[in-house]
Design a protein around this motif. Structure first.
Motif, short mmCIF file in Angstrom:
data_model
loop_
_atom_site.label_atom_id
_atom_site.label_comp_id
_atom_site.label_asym_id
_atom_site.label_seq_id
_atom_site.Cartn_x
_atom_site.Cartn_y
_atom_site.Cartn_z
N LEU A 190 28.48 -6.27 -18.95
CA LEU A 190 27.98 -7.41 -18.19
C LEU A 190 27.22 -8.33 -19.13
O LEU A 190 26.36 -7.88 -19.90
N GLN B 111 25.67 -12.61 -19.52
CA GLN B 111 25.43 -13.89 -18.86
C GLN B 111 26.32 -14.98 -19.44
O GLN B 111 26.74 -14.89 -20.61
N ALA B 112 26.60 -15.96 -18.63
CA ALA B 112 27.39 -17.10 -19.10
C ALA B 112 26.74 -17.70 -20.34
O ALA B 112 25.52 -17.82 -20.41
N LYS C 29 32.31 -17.56 -20.10
CA LYS C 29 32.24 -18.24 -18.81
C LYS C 29 32.53 -17.24 -17.70
O LYS C 29 33.21 -16.23 -17.93
N PRO C 30 32.05 -17.52 -16.49
CA PRO C 30 32.36 -16.61 -15.37
C PRO C 30 33.86 -16.39 -15.19
O PRO C 30 34.28 -15.28 -14.81
N GLU C 31 34.67 -17.38 -15.48
CA GLU C 31 36.11 -17.22 -15.33
C GLU C 31 36.73 -16.33 -16.39
O GLU C 31 37.92 -16.01 -16.32
N ASP C 32 35.94 -15.89 -17.36
CA ASP C 32 36.42 -14.91 -18.34
C ASP C 32 36.32 -13.49 -17.80
O ASP C 32 36.77 -12.53 -18.45
N THR C 33 35.72 -13.34 -16.64
CA THR C 33 35.58 -12.02 -16.03
C THR C 33 36.95 -11.39 -15.77
O THR C 33 37.87 -12.06 -15.30
N THR D 4 32.38 -8.56 -17.37
CA THR D 4 31.86 -9.34 -16.24
C THR D 4 30.87 -10.36 -16.77
O THR D 4 29.91 -10.01 -17.45
N VAL D 5 31.14 -11.62 -16.46
CA VAL D 5 30.28 -12.71 -16.92
C VAL D 5 29.58 -13.30 -15.70
O VAL D 5 30.23 -13.82 -14.79
N SER D 6 28.27 -13.21 -15.68
CA SER D 6 27.50 -13.73 -14.55
C SER D 6 27.10 -15.18 -14.81
O SER D 6 26.85 -15.58 -15.94
N SER D 7 27.02 -15.93 -13.72
CA SER D 7 26.68 -17.36 -13.85
C SER D 7 25.18 -17.57 -13.79
O SER D 7 24.42 -16.68 -13.51
#
Length: 127
Positions: A11, A13-14, A87-91, A124-127
């Motif tokens: 996990l 962060q963005a 980025k979150p879309e890299d999740t 998991t990339v959090s925004s």
């Protein structure tokens, strides 16, 4: 037979960074190229990037160009995915793959071009 094991997911962060590893074992001699694919929630599998095993040629998917870099260490049969400005879309679940088939010097971006697959590691990339 080639056995691939991914590691390094987690996990973040963005805007952060993460490095994934893919360790190859077994009959790795003759490997033509290795690649990373990812599967995000509700998405189709996506080619992230790949590298020729006996050269420096790399190729990247449009979504990650300029942010991700692939490298390899032949001495320990390991490929790396250096991910920056996440980025979150890299999740997604990130898989490594290898192929012994030759593709005229290029790096195939289709899943069916690869012979061996790892089990994946979750990013998991959090925004």
């Amino acid at each position: 037979q080639v056995h691939l094991v991914e590691s390094g997911g987690g996990l973040v962060q963005a805007g952060g960074s993460l490095r994934l590893s893919c360790a190859a074992s077994g009959r790795t001699i003759g490997t033509y190229a290795m690649a990373w694919f990812r599967l995000g929630p509700g998405q189709e599998p996506e080619f992230v990037g790949g590298i020729r095993w006996n050269g420096e040629t790399t190729s990247y998917g449009n979504a990650v160009k300029g942010r991700f870099t692939i490298s390899r260490e032949n001495a320990n049969n390991t490929m790396y995915l250096h991910m920056n400005i996440l980025k979150p879309e890299d999740t997604g679940n990130y898989y490594c793959a290898s192929t012994y088939l030759h593709y005229g010097g290029g790096i195939p971006a289709l899943r069916r071009s690869y012979n061996y697959w790892g089990q994946g590691t979750q990013v998991t990339v959090s925004s």
